[in-house]
Design a protein around this motif. Structure first.
Motif, PDB file in Angstrom:
ATOM      1  N   UNK A 114      -6.996  -0.485   3.076  1.00 17.36           N
ATOM      2  CA  UNK A 114      -7.387  -1.267   1.898  1.00 17.36           C
ATOM      3  C   UNK A 114      -8.762  -0.864   1.372  1.00 17.36           C
ATOM      4  N   UNK A 115      -9.522  -0.115   2.150  1.00 18.85           N
ATOM      5  CA  UNK A 115     -10.841   0.341   1.722  1.00 18.85           C
ATOM      6  C   UNK A 115     -10.745   1.456   0.668  1.00 18.85           C
ATOM      7  N   UNK A 116      -9.580   2.073   0.581  1.00 14.98           N
ATOM      8  CA  UNK A 116      -9.411   3.185  -0.362  1.00 14.98           C
ATOM      9  C   UNK A 116      -8.944   2.627  -1.708  1.00 14.98           C
ATOM     10  N   UNK A 117      -9.922   2.167  -2.490  1.00 13.52           N
ATOM     11  CA  UNK A 117      -9.629   1.480  -3.745  1.00 13.52           C
ATOM     12  C   UNK A 117      -9.085   2.407  -4.825  1.00 13.52           C
ATOM     13  N   UNK A 145       0.844  -1.196   0.000  1.00 17.92           N
ATOM     14  CA  UNK A 145       0.000   0.000   0.000  1.00 17.92           C
ATOM     15  C   UNK A 145       0.877   1.244   0.000  1.00 17.92           C
ATOM     16  N   UNK A 146       1.968   1.202   0.750  1.00 14.75           N
ATOM     17  CA  UNK A 146       2.859   2.359   0.790  1.00 14.75           C
ATOM     18  C   UNK A 146       3.356   2.713  -0.613  1.00 14.75           C
ATOM     19  N   UNK A 147       3.689   1.700  -1.395  1.00 15.04           N
ATOM     20  CA  UNK A 147       4.162   1.933  -2.756  1.00 15.04           C
ATOM     21  C   UNK A 147       3.089   2.623  -3.598  1.00 15.04           C
ATOM     22  N   UNK A 148       1.843   2.144  -3.462  1.00  7.66           N
ATOM     23  CA  UNK A 148       0.741   2.761  -4.211  1.00  7.66           C
ATOM     24  C   UNK A 148       0.502   4.193  -3.741  1.00  7.66           C
ATOM     25  N   UNK A 149       0.564   4.404  -2.425  1.00  6.86           N
ATOM     26  CA  UNK A 149       0.369   5.742  -1.865  1.00  6.86           C
ATOM     27  C   UNK A 149       1.416   6.706  -2.409  1.00  6.86           C
ATOM     28  N   UNK A 150       2.657   6.242  -2.483  1.00  5.53           N
ATOM     29  CA  UNK A 150       3.763   7.076  -2.948  1.00  5.53           C
ATOM     30  C   UNK A 150       3.565   7.462  -4.411  1.00  5.53           C
ATOM     31  N   UNK A 151       3.142   6.492  -5.229  1.00  9.35           N
ATOM     32  CA  UNK A 151       2.940   6.760  -6.648  1.00  9.35           C
ATOM     33  C   UNK A 151       1.701   7.622  -6.880  1.00  9.35           C
ATOM     34  N   UNK A 152       0.649   7.385  -6.091  1.00  9.25           N
ATOM     35  CA  UNK A 152      -0.605   8.143  -6.217  1.00  9.25           C
ATOM     36  C   UNK A 152      -0.392   9.616  -5.874  1.00  9.25           C
ATOM     37  N   UNK A 153       0.351   9.860  -4.793  1.00 11.42           N
ATOM     38  CA  UNK A 153       0.826  11.209  -4.442  1.00 11.42           C
ATOM     39  C   UNK A 153      -0.280  12.226  -4.183  1.00 11.42           C
ATOM     40  N   UNK A 154      -1.420  11.746  -3.604  1.00 13.95           N
ATOM     41  CA  UNK A 154      -2.491  12.675  -3.263  1.00 13.95           C
ATOM     42  C   UNK A 154      -2.897  12.600  -1.790  1.00 13.95           C
ATOM     43  N   UNK A 209      -1.827  -6.572  15.758  1.00 11.35           N
ATOM     44  CA  UNK A 209      -3.112  -5.852  15.773  1.00 11.35           C
ATOM     45  C   UNK A 209      -2.971  -4.494  15.092  1.00 11.35           C
ATOM     46  N   UNK A 210      -1.918  -3.766  15.415  1.00 12.29           N
ATOM     47  CA  UNK A 210      -1.705  -2.453  14.799  1.00 12.29           C
ATOM     48  C   UNK A 210      -1.569  -2.597  13.285  1.00 12.29           C
ATOM     49  N   UNK A 211      -0.767  -3.554  12.855  1.00 10.78           N
ATOM     50  CA  UNK A 211      -0.571  -3.762  11.414  1.00 10.78           C
ATOM     51  C   UNK A 211      -1.886  -4.107  10.723  1.00 10.78           C
ATOM     52  N   UNK A 212      -2.698  -4.953  11.367  1.00 10.02           N
ATOM     53  CA  UNK A 212      -3.976  -5.350  10.768  1.00 10.02           C
ATOM     54  C   UNK A 212      -4.958  -4.182  10.714  1.00 10.02           C
ATOM     55  N   UNK A 213      -4.981  -3.375  11.747  1.00  6.84           N
ATOM     56  CA  UNK A 213      -5.856  -2.195  11.735  1.00  6.84           C
ATOM     57  C   UNK A 213      -5.488  -1.295  10.551  1.00  6.84           C
ATOM     58  N   UNK A 214      -4.205  -1.075  10.356  1.00  8.59           N
ATOM     59  CA  UNK A 214      -3.756  -0.221   9.255  1.00  8.59           C
ATOM     60  C   UNK A 214      -4.143  -0.815   7.903  1.00  8.59           C
ATOM     61  N   UNK A 215      -3.869  -2.103   7.716  1.00  9.40           N
ATOM     62  CA  UNK A 215      -4.152  -2.731   6.425  1.00  9.40           C
ATOM     63  C   UNK A 215      -5.649  -2.786   6.163  1.00  9.40           C
ATOM     64  N   UNK A 216      -6.430  -3.197   7.172  1.00  9.40           N
ATOM     65  CA  UNK A 216      -7.881  -3.307   6.984  1.00  9.40           C
ATOM     66  C   UNK A 216      -8.505  -1.963   6.618  1.00  9.40           C
TER      67      UNK A 216
END
Length: 289
Positions: free
Chosen positions: A261-264, A44-53, A251-258
């Motif tokens: 991941x909703x931001x398609x 997700x971090x990679x996508x966030x970085x490329x999306x850049x918004x 738990x922290x990692x799962x909260x972040x991913x769950x």
């Protein structure tokens, strides 16, 4: 696991929340699952970085020895370092004190496309200073002449300022996660003893740890009050049972991913039509060099 299970409820009481995970995995199982989840987070971090918004701000609060440092190390281990910045906020410097208390947090915020991690956060200004209101004197606040001036109205004002700060961030594209690592007093005792018994851990110990431990109940009341007053829809608090370190990390990692991941719509940008149409041509040119 559902992220909602760890969301702070408006009427919660810290004293009634377990500091141990229900249905906890073994240490080996938790570490194995974390390795999978944190790879998803890194993707997700990679996508966030490329999306850049958008940006992501992850805040950690907790008593000494609650495991903030090791949790950050383990959860974000697979991140590309260019896309994440961590800040650990200590006692304010003279420069920081010459500004409003939120200034040093503003300048440390992640830019779009990046993750920012606050290890101890802007909430120190309604936690440590509430337990020790004498610290406020260093801020040179107008009309603030003694620690007694920190009345209920003063703290309500600060809660509102923090809510406004976070509202501004979310309205401009930052996703905020706030985690309170809920450690038991008994487990803190065990971890402090470990620091004293193991020579390689001695450097982590400070006599101040014992002084602050005596104020445990007051800190718990201040945490509860701060969480209740700043638990908003766009910047919610998660209360994480922290006696079991491997489970707290998972738990922290799962909260972040769950949640993320909703931001398609957070995807790398598409190539323009001209470039996309010439991909085979570019491949051929490189292969025929």
């Amino acid at each position: 696991m559902l992220s909602e299970d760890y969301l702070a409820k408006n009427n919660f009481e810290l004293s009634k929340l377990s500091t141990c995970s229900i249905d906890a995995l073994s240490k080996k199982e938790a570490k194995k699952e974390l390795a999978i989840v944190r790879r998803e987070l890194a993707e997700f971090q990679t996508r966030l970085y490329a999306h850049d918004k958008h940006a992501v701000l992850v805040c950690f609060q907790g008593m000494d020895t609650s495991g903030k440092d090791s949790l950050i190390r383990e959860v974000f281990k697979d991140f590309n370092v260019r896309g994440v910045v961590q800040h650990s906020f200590k006692v304010p410097t003279d420069l920081e004190l010459s500004h409003g208390y939120l200034w040093r947090h503003y300048v440390a915020l992640p830019s779009k496309g990046h993750f920012g991690i606050f290890n101890r956060t802007h909430y120190e200004n309604v936690l440590v200073t509430r337990v020790h209101p004498e610290y406020l004197m260093a801020e040179k606040l107008p009309g603030f002449d003694s620690p007694e001036d920190a009345d209920e109205d003063f703290w309500q004002m600060r809660y509102q300022q923090i809510n406004n700060f976070e509202k501004e961030l979310t309205e401009n594209g930052t996703f905020i996660f706030k985690f309170f690592l809920n450690l038991s007093k008994e487990e803190q005792k065990n971890r402090l003893l470990r620091r004293l018994h193991l020579p390689e851990k001695n450097w982590k110990f400070s006599e101040d740890d014992l002084k602050e431990r005596k104020l445990w109940d007051k800190y718990m009341l201040c945490y509860e009050e701060a969480i209740k007053n700043t638990n908003t829809k766009n910047a919610p608090w998660y209360v994480i049972p922290a006696d079991d370190k491997p489970m707290a990390r998972l738990i922290v990692a799962k909260v972040l991913v769950e949640t993320l991941s909703k931001f398609k719509d957070i995807l790398p940008p598409q190539l323009d039509g001209e470039t996309s149409g010439k991909i085979n041509e570019y491949i051929a040119a490189l292969e025929n060099e």
